[in-house]
Design an enzyme around this catalytic site. Structure first.
Site, mmCIF file in Angstrom:
data_model
loop_
_atom_site.group_PDB
_atom_site.id
_atom_site.type_symbol
_atom_site.label_atom_id
_atom_site.label_comp_id
_atom_site.label_asym_id
_atom_site.label_seq_id
_atom_site.Cartn_x
_atom_site.Cartn_y
_atom_site.Cartn_z
ATOM 1 N N LYS A 116 0.826 -1.213 0.000
ATOM 2 C CA LYS A 116 0.000 0.000 0.000
ATOM 3 C C LYS A 116 0.859 1.263 0.000
ATOM 4 O O LYS A 116 0.515 2.248 -0.648
ATOM 5 C CB LYS A 116 -0.918 0.018 1.216
ATOM 6 C CG LYS A 116 -2.097 -0.944 1.124
ATOM 7 C CD LYS A 116 -3.040 -0.744 2.307
ATOM 8 C CE LYS A 116 -3.935 -1.938 2.559
ATOM 9 N NZ LYS A 116 -4.975 -2.145 1.567
ATOM 10 N N ARG A 292 -6.518 -7.371 -10.928
ATOM 11 C CA ARG A 292 -7.226 -8.596 -11.374
ATOM 12 C C ARG A 292 -8.669 -8.237 -11.710
ATOM 13 O O ARG A 292 -9.078 -7.098 -11.530
ATOM 14 C CB ARG A 292 -7.227 -9.619 -10.244
ATOM 15 C CG ARG A 292 -7.802 -8.982 -8.984
ATOM 16 C CD ARG A 292 -8.066 -9.922 -7.875
ATOM 17 N NE ARG A 292 -8.132 -9.243 -6.599
ATOM 18 C CZ ARG A 292 -9.192 -8.640 -6.092
ATOM 19 N NH1 ARG A 292 -10.314 -8.603 -6.780
ATOM 20 N NH2 ARG A 292 -9.150 -8.030 -4.927
HETATM 21 P P1 ADP Z 1 -7.995 -3.748 2.480
HETATM 22 O O1 ADP Z 1 -6.912 -3.838 1.445
HETATM 23 O O2 ADP Z 1 -7.613 -4.383 3.784
HETATM 24 O O3 ADP Z 1 -9.326 -4.166 1.963
HETATM 25 P P2 ADP Z 1 -8.481 -0.927 1.946
HETATM 26 O O4 ADP Z 1 -7.395 0.051 2.027
HETATM 27 O O5 ADP Z 1 -8.925 -1.381 0.584
HETATM 28 O O6 ADP Z 1 -8.115 -2.205 2.844
HETATM 29 O O7 ADP Z 1 -9.752 -0.372 2.727
HETATM 30 C C1 ADP Z 1 -10.904 -1.168 2.939
HETATM 31 C C2 ADP Z 1 -12.065 -0.312 3.405
HETATM 32 O O8 ADP Z 1 -11.700 0.404 4.602
HETATM 33 C C3 ADP Z 1 -12.517 0.766 2.442
HETATM 34 O O9 ADP Z 1 -13.407 0.285 1.471
HETATM 35 C C4 ADP Z 1 -13.157 1.774 3.377
HETATM 36 O O10 ADP Z 1 -14.464 1.326 3.742
HETATM 37 C C5 ADP Z 1 -12.287 1.707 4.612
HETATM 38 N N1 ADP Z 1 -11.197 2.736 4.601
HETATM 39 C C6 ADP Z 1 -9.956 2.613 4.100
HETATM 40 N N2 ADP Z 1 -9.228 3.745 4.264
HETATM 41 C C7 ADP Z 1 -10.040 4.621 4.889
HETATM 42 C C8 ADP Z 1 -9.888 5.998 5.355
HETATM 43 N N3 ADP Z 1 -8.746 6.676 5.206
HETATM 44 N N4 ADP Z 1 -10.954 6.576 5.945
HETATM 45 C C9 ADP Z 1 -12.117 5.893 6.114
HETATM 46 N N5 ADP Z 1 -12.324 4.622 5.714
HETATM 47 C C10 ADP Z 1 -11.305 3.990 5.114
#
Ligand code: ADP
Length: 667
Positions: A116, A292
């Site tokens: 990330k 993907r």
């Molecule tokens: P993972 O890879 O573990 O799925 P992500 O970074 O894709 O994590 O985030 C998953 C979910 O977490 C997002 O869809 C959102 O709902 C929440 N999220 C992520 N970052 C933030 C943030 N900065 N503020 C609020 N919610 C967040």
């Protein structure tokens, strides 16, 4: 075009890929594990190769075995689907080394998006907006805290190696910071073997909006509209839709172009998804890129009229993208609901079981069902408990939503607990109809979504009782259907010569026992429930019951499963079983239902002392299984006599976890 491809996956996505390959005249090779000998994907493919044991690490994650299968069958390319090896750069590299095309992006792109923080560095340089935060290499806790203090709380700590919502912690004030950092690091280390953290401003009411991008090897790149995936539980998507509601076309185009820019920054090819958080004020921020095909790709297919797997095969073969950006059209609105074997009322605990009764809604131009299972299949402990994806399309959001609700109601699954009622409640809730979606939707509208259907016993019990009678009349004592269902000599009902023909039934329905008396006068039945009489007739043909209630004709579908019956009516499902005099067996089974391990896993902690009286619903034990924690709760007032396992013990699915005695029952 390739003449043969191997699909390194299972379940619905393997079936979905096979469908397109067949349409394109491309032969398919499936792979399968011990648990999937008779699986649908194996039956649909032209050939199938056995690759090992049921656990994914002994089969679907074995890159070498899969490559061997590809070579052995002469497959020219491998489609990895999603999950398993789909974002494994080493696997993509091995494919190339063996002259087999990996249907996905270049290895370098997978690697670039694997972390990330590295992904954020690349996107920052490419001018893609990021959530304010710190994503540097220096992991000094003082520095992380200073960055958070400066941003202002709340902040979100994220594992840079994270995924699936793990290794994330919200921090609401400076005082909580140290503890949250330690916890997030611990979780990240145990899940990903790495404790590097990044910190972001925590947005309190964001939407999850993602853009589908596609790039070919000739330098062309397009975006195929966006999807709103804000409705989530445990940071996992539940219902997705395209296009995202309440967005201006200008914002759509801007996000689309930004997504393409992000893909081009890493020389992307094939299908990819750029995920953004969209804040209330219309600002949006890059979150991550999935390299993907996504689970929710069908909603994009429904609104663009394109087949994304076909696009993937063409791009992997070196062809140009089928459309230019100008040619991409978005038409109407689509929803996808993920149907799982899980218990929403128990923290979405995945459940296993046999799909004893399975009747999806009829597919049409408006309704699509992507699934990898058939009636009689098992939902096992080994894989994701998704049963199907229900996808609907219509001209407007309102009409598509109505289709979704109807199709959810028409989806009939017996033999295992599912999230169908939960999805139905969600789809028919007013805030969802108003498109008031953000990532906190489910929590915020908990009471609206988590409720049982209000049953009209006066109306439904007579129907249930008659359906049961008709069912019994069709069975001979040997369980084989009677030749003449109306013959009094063949039924096992209460018919007696020269006596009134009265059946007395005790039906357990909705946590209560109900006495129903049915008097049979030829084809007419008079049902009496709590002193109220209903005149009705009925006929059971296959599993459909045709009722006539005082001239009002209606239909129901009767499912007979190991734990009783379900009568599906247009108002919803009515679950019941017949309580046999004196046994009381069914009741005690139910009381103990939650006290065995729902699946293979580990006991994390015991929460109470044995011998202490607890109330129904008290948390007794925490298990970890399928990488999630599950709490086992007291099914009623009572006490745990003894726990059979200690913290850290491995437990097999179905094993008794404890001896639980309900109050009032002697040991
Ligand atoms: P993972 O890879 O573990 O799925 P992500 O970074 O894709 O994590 O985030 C998953 C979910 O977490 C997002 O869809 C959102 O709902 C929440 N999220 C992520 N970052 C933030 C943030 N900065 N503020 C609020 N919610 C967040």
């Amino acid at each position: 075009m390739f003449s043969k491809i191997l699909i390194a996956n299972r379940g619905e996505i393997a079936c979905r890929i096979i469908k397109t390959a067949r349409k394109m005249g491309v032969a398919t090779v499936a792979v399968y594990s011990d648990a999937d000998q008779d699986a649908l994907h194996v039956r649909l493919a032209d050939e199938a190769i056995y690759i090992g044991g049921a656990p994914a690490r002994e089969s679907y994650l074995l890159a070498d075995k899969i490559l061997e299968a590809a070579k052995e069958t002469g497959a020219q390319a491998v489609h990895p689907g999603y999950g398993f090896l789909s974002e494994n750069a080493d696997f993509a590299r091995s494919c190339a080394e063996n002259n087999i095309v990996f249907i996905g992006p270049p290895t370098t792109a997978i690697e670039a998006m694997g972390s990330k923080s590295a992904a954020k560095n690349i996107m920052e340089k490419a001018g893609v907006p990021l959530v304010p935060g710190y994503h540097g290499d220096d992991q000094n806790p003082e520095l992380l805290r200073a960055a958070s203090d400066e941003m202002g709380y709340p902040v979100l700590l994220k594992a840079t190696a994270g995924g699936g919502g793990k290794g994330m912690r919200q921090v609401w004030s400076a005082q909580e910071f140290d503890e949250a950092l330690a916890a997030a690091k611990r979780e990240s280390l145990s899940s990903f073997g790495d404790e590097t953290m990044l910190v972001e401003k925590y947005l309190t009411k964001p939407r999850h909006v993602e853009v589908q991008v596609f790039c070919d090897t000739l330098g062309n790149a397009v975006y195929l509209a966006e999807r709103d995936c804000s409705v989530q539980r445990r940071h996992q998507k539940v219902i997705e839709e395209a296009p995202a509601p309440n967005m201006s076309n200008q914002l759509r185009a801007e996000m689309g172009e930004t997504a393409v820019q992000a893909a081009q920054a890493i020389n992307y090819t094939g299908a990819g998804t750029v995920e953004f958080l969209l804040d209330e004020d219309g600002s949006y921020y890059f979150m991550e890129m999935n390299t993907r095909l996504q689970v929710e790709h069908p909603v994009t297919e429904m609104v663009t009229g394109q087949d994304l797997v076909e696009w993937q095969l063409k791009v992997a073969y070196g062809e140009a993208l089928p459309l230019t950006q100008k040619e991409v059209r978005v038409n109407g609105h689509a929803f996808e609901a993920r149907i799982y074997a899980e218990d929403p009322s128990n923290d979405f605990l995945p459940v296993t079981g046999t799909l004893e009764f399975l009747r999806p809604p009829e597919e049409s131009l408006h309704v699509r069902v992507d699934t990898g299972v058939c009636e009689g299949d098992e939902v096992s402990v080994y894989y994701d408990p998704m049963i199907a994806k229900l996808i609907v399309w219509d001209e407007s959001r309102e009409r598509a939503l109505q289709r979704l609700a109807t199709s959810l109601k028409d989806y009939r699954i017996g033999g295992t607990v599912t999230n169908l009622d939960f999805l139905y409640n969600l789809a028919t809730s007013q805030p969802f109809a108003n498109a008031e979606v953000d990532t906190g939707f489910i929590e915020k509208h908990h009471d609206l979504i988590f409720h049982d259907r209000q049953q009209d016993f006066e109306k439904e019990l007579p129907l249930a009782a008659l359906a049961l009678l008709l069912h019994k009349q069709q069975q001979t004592p040997t369980g084989i259907k009677a030749i003449d269902p109306w013959s009094p000599w063949q039924g096992n009902g209460a018919w007696r010569l020269n006596e009134p023909h009265i059946h007395r039934l005790s039906l357990h329905c909705h946590q209560q026992e109900h006495a129903v008396e049915i008097e049979q006068r030829g084809a007419l039945y008079i049902a009496c429930v709590a002193g109220r009489k209903t005149h009705l007739r009925g006929e059971l043909i296959d599993d459909v019951v045709h009722f006539d209630v005082d001239g009002h004709r209606l239909q129901g579908t009767l499912a007979s499963t190991a734990d009783g019956f379900t009568l599906y009516l247009s108002e919803g499902a009515c679950h019941f079983y017949e309580v046999m005099p004196d046994t009381g067996e069914a009741d005690s089974n139910e009381a103990n239902a939650g006290l065995s391990a729902p699946m293979n896993g580990t006991v994390v902690t015991l929460l109470i002392e044995p011998g202490i009286d607890v109330e129904a619903g008290t948390a007794l034990l925490v298990m970890e299984a399928m990488k999630m924690e599950h709490t086992i709760k007291a099914p009623e007032d009572g006490k745990v006599e003894v726990f059979y396992y200690a913290a850290g013990d491995l437990v097999d699915g179905g094993a008794e976890l404890m001896q639980f005695t309900p109050s009032g029952e002697a040991v």
